[in-house]
Write a protein that holds these residues in place. Structure first.
Motif, PDB file in Angstrom:
ATOM      1  N   ARG A   1       0.845  -1.191   0.000  1.00  0.00           N
ATOM      2  CA  ARG A   1       0.000   0.000   0.000  1.00  0.00           C
ATOM      3  C   ARG A   1       0.886   1.250   0.000  1.00  0.00           C
ATOM      4  O   ARG A   1       1.779   1.376   0.823  1.00  0.00           O
ATOM      5  CB  ARG A   1      -0.853  -0.028   1.264  1.00  0.00           C
ATOM      6  CG  ARG A   1      -1.920   1.015   1.338  1.00  0.00           C
ATOM      7  CD  ARG A   1      -2.756   0.849   2.594  1.00  0.00           C
ATOM      8  NE  ARG A   1      -3.608   1.998   2.792  1.00  0.00           N
ATOM      9  CZ  ARG A   1      -4.729   2.205   2.111  1.00  0.00           C
ATOM     10  NH1 ARG A   1      -5.127   1.325   1.224  1.00  0.00           N
ATOM     11  NH2 ARG A   1      -5.437   3.291   2.317  1.00  0.00           N
ATOM     12  N   PRO A   2       0.642   2.157  -0.952  1.00  0.00           N
ATOM     13  CA  PRO A   2       1.517   3.343  -0.987  1.00  0.00           C
ATOM     14  C   PRO A   2       1.186   4.310   0.155  1.00  0.00           C
ATOM     15  O   PRO A   2       0.146   4.956   0.154  1.00  0.00           O
ATOM     16  CB  PRO A   2       1.198   3.971  -2.352  1.00  0.00           C
ATOM     17  CG  PRO A   2      -0.135   3.455  -2.732  1.00  0.00           C
ATOM     18  CD  PRO A   2      -0.388   2.184  -1.997  1.00  0.00           C
ATOM     19  N   LEU A   3       2.081   4.373   1.115  1.00  0.00           N
ATOM     20  CA  LEU A   3       1.891   5.291   2.240  1.00  0.00           C
ATOM     21  C   LEU A   3       3.141   6.151   2.366  1.00  0.00           C
ATOM     22  O   LEU A   3       4.220   5.750   1.943  1.00  0.00           O
ATOM     23  CB  LEU A   3       1.693   4.506   3.541  1.00  0.00           C
ATOM     24  CG  LEU A   3       0.365   3.777   3.756  1.00  0.00           C
ATOM     25  CD1 LEU A   3       0.445   2.947   5.039  1.00  0.00           C
ATOM     26  CD2 LEU A   3      -0.796   4.749   3.846  1.00  0.00           C
ATOM     27  N   LYS A   4       2.962   7.300   2.944  1.00  0.00           N
ATOM     28  CA  LYS A   4       4.120   8.172   3.177  1.00  0.00           C
ATOM     29  C   LYS A   4       4.955   7.576   4.303  1.00  0.00           C
ATOM     30  O   LYS A   4       4.444   6.874   5.176  1.00  0.00           O
ATOM     31  CB  LYS A   4       3.642   9.567   3.572  1.00  0.00           C
ATOM     32  CG  LYS A   4       3.051  10.334   2.416  1.00  0.00           C
ATOM     33  CD  LYS A   4       2.900  11.809   2.816  1.00  0.00           C
ATOM     34  CE  LYS A   4       2.030  12.519   1.810  1.00  0.00           C
ATOM     35  NZ  LYS A   4       0.819  13.097   2.425  1.00  0.00           N
ATOM     36  N   SER A   5       6.238   7.925   4.255  1.00  0.00           N
ATOM     37  CA  SER A   5       7.176   7.397   5.244  1.00  0.00           C
ATOM     38  C   SER A   5       6.691   7.639   6.684  1.00  0.00           C
ATOM     39  O   SER A   5       6.743   6.744   7.528  1.00  0.00           O
ATOM     40  CB  SER A   5       8.532   8.048   5.017  1.00  0.00           C
ATOM     41  OG  SER A   5       9.396   7.695   6.040  1.00  0.00           O
ATOM     42  N   ASN A   6       6.201   8.852   6.952  1.00  0.00           N
ATOM     43  CA  ASN A   6       5.791   9.126   8.340  1.00  0.00           C
ATOM     44  C   ASN A   6       4.508   8.377   8.718  1.00  0.00           C
ATOM     45  O   ASN A   6       4.298   8.036   9.882  1.00  0.00           O
ATOM     46  CB  ASN A   6       5.650  10.638   8.594  1.00  0.00           C
ATOM     47  CG  ASN A   6       4.509  11.248   7.824  1.00  0.00           C
ATOM     48  OD1 ASN A   6       4.254  10.860   6.683  1.00  0.00           O
ATOM     49  ND2 ASN A   6       3.816  12.191   8.419  1.00  0.00           N
TER      50      ASN A   6
END
Ligand SMILES: [Zn+2]
Length: 329
Positions: free
Chosen positions: A150-155
């Motif tokens: 799932r594309p999620l931001k690093s934070n």
């Protein structure tokens, strides 16, 4: 941690009939069989996502183990699948400071589930741990596959990892390395690291609101191992400091306990105790006070050194650390 587990009975996490038949019965300490079968999948090839998961807030509670004053935690509880609930002979809550103090005398050879530690780590660092080393740091790998890519931001990813682990003990440090697809989590207490290692292994990082949630069992779960030593000399020194602090805490705890018992006995005996008996006590109040003083001194010394470190970081690394011999004379 949740304060309410003491006020209620532990919940049954799964009905016995819902457990796969290959799982050994919960009587006895058949943990190794269990471990080999589940913790890293068969032969370490696949890390399927476990259909069970511990929810500390929901599942924790008092068990028979608390009544019988066991020192060990239920491995099945950690994995979210103990079907005994309050009848379990092991503890059903996240390890707390008090547990650590009770476990401390044994943690060199046994982990918080009562499993024997081995002299060396297994080559892949996946085993129970080693009694030669004090380790509170876990390596967590396989993060993107545990998220179903799932594309999620690093934070966002870091937050999910932090949330998952923060329910399982006080975190000292957390590093998420996006480029390496892994994270390092250092707990304040070793027993929480031991506990969390079992809880998080083969879990998904997806949450029910994710589109991929329903398919999570077909994905691969998180891989959790003991982290290797931090080669940085400062980290090593910090570790030594912590270990000494813990030893002092433990000693004061034990002496306090022993004095409590003695005080209770004295009350029972009344004032009939002779001077000789008083003399023969193992721990005098004086000894205890000395230790307490030493503990406070030690703490302020640490604070001083930490201040120095932040003020003059380069110089601080050259400062000789006082040898440990002064503490255990
Ligand atoms: Zn249990």
């Amino acid at each position: 941690m949740s304060k309410t587990w003491r006020e209620r009975s532990a919940k049954v996490q799964v009905k016995e009939s819902d457990l796969p038949s290959s799982i050994p019965p919960q009587t006895g300490l058949v943990f190794n069989i269990w471990y080999n079968k589940w913790s890293q999948g068969q032969g370490g090839q696949s890390r399927f996502v476990s259909p069970f998961r511990l929810d500390p807030k929901l599942h924790s509670g008092k068990t028979l183990g608390d009544k019988q004053e066991t020192q060990f935690f239920c491995l099945y509880f950690a994995k979210g699948m103990c079907c005994l609930g309050k009848k379990c002979q092991y503890m059903h809550h996240v390890p707390e400071n008090e547990d650590m103090l009770r476990l401390a005398a044994k943690t060199d050879v046994l982990d918080c589930f009562g499993r024997e530690k081995f002299a060396f780590y297994r080559d892949d660092m996946a085993g129970v741990g080693s009694f030669r080393k004090h380790n509170k740091t876990l390596y967590v790998g396989g993060i993107s596959s545990a998220l179903g890519n799932r594309p999620l931001k690093s934070n966002q990813i870091e937050n999910r990892i932090r949330f998952l682990f923060s329910e399982l003990g006080e975190i000292d440090k957390l590093h998420y390395l996006e480029s390496k697809n892994c994270a390092f989590i250092k707990f304040k207490r070793q027993c929480n690291a031991e506990f969390a290692k079992e809880v998080v292994a083969n879990q998904s990082l997806l949450i029910p609101s994710d589109r991929e949630w329903e398919e999570r069992l077909q994905l691969t779960g998180l891989q959790v191992k003991w982290a290797h030593d931090d080669p940085n000399p400062r980290a090593k020194r910090e570790e030594e400091e912590e270990k000494r602090q813990e030893t002092l805490d433990l000693m004061v705890h034990l002496l306090d306990k022993s004095n409590e018992t003695q005080a209770a006995e004295e009350v029972k005996k009344g004032e009939n105790e002779s001077a000789e008996e008083k003399h023969g006590r193992i721990f005098s109040g004086e000894v205890l006070n000395k230790l307490r003083k030493r503990k406070t001194n030690f703490k302020s010394e640490n604070a001083k050194e930490k201040r120095q470190k932040t003020e003059e970081p380069q110089k601080a690394s050259l400062v000789d650390y006082p040898s440990s011999s002064s503490e255990d004379e």
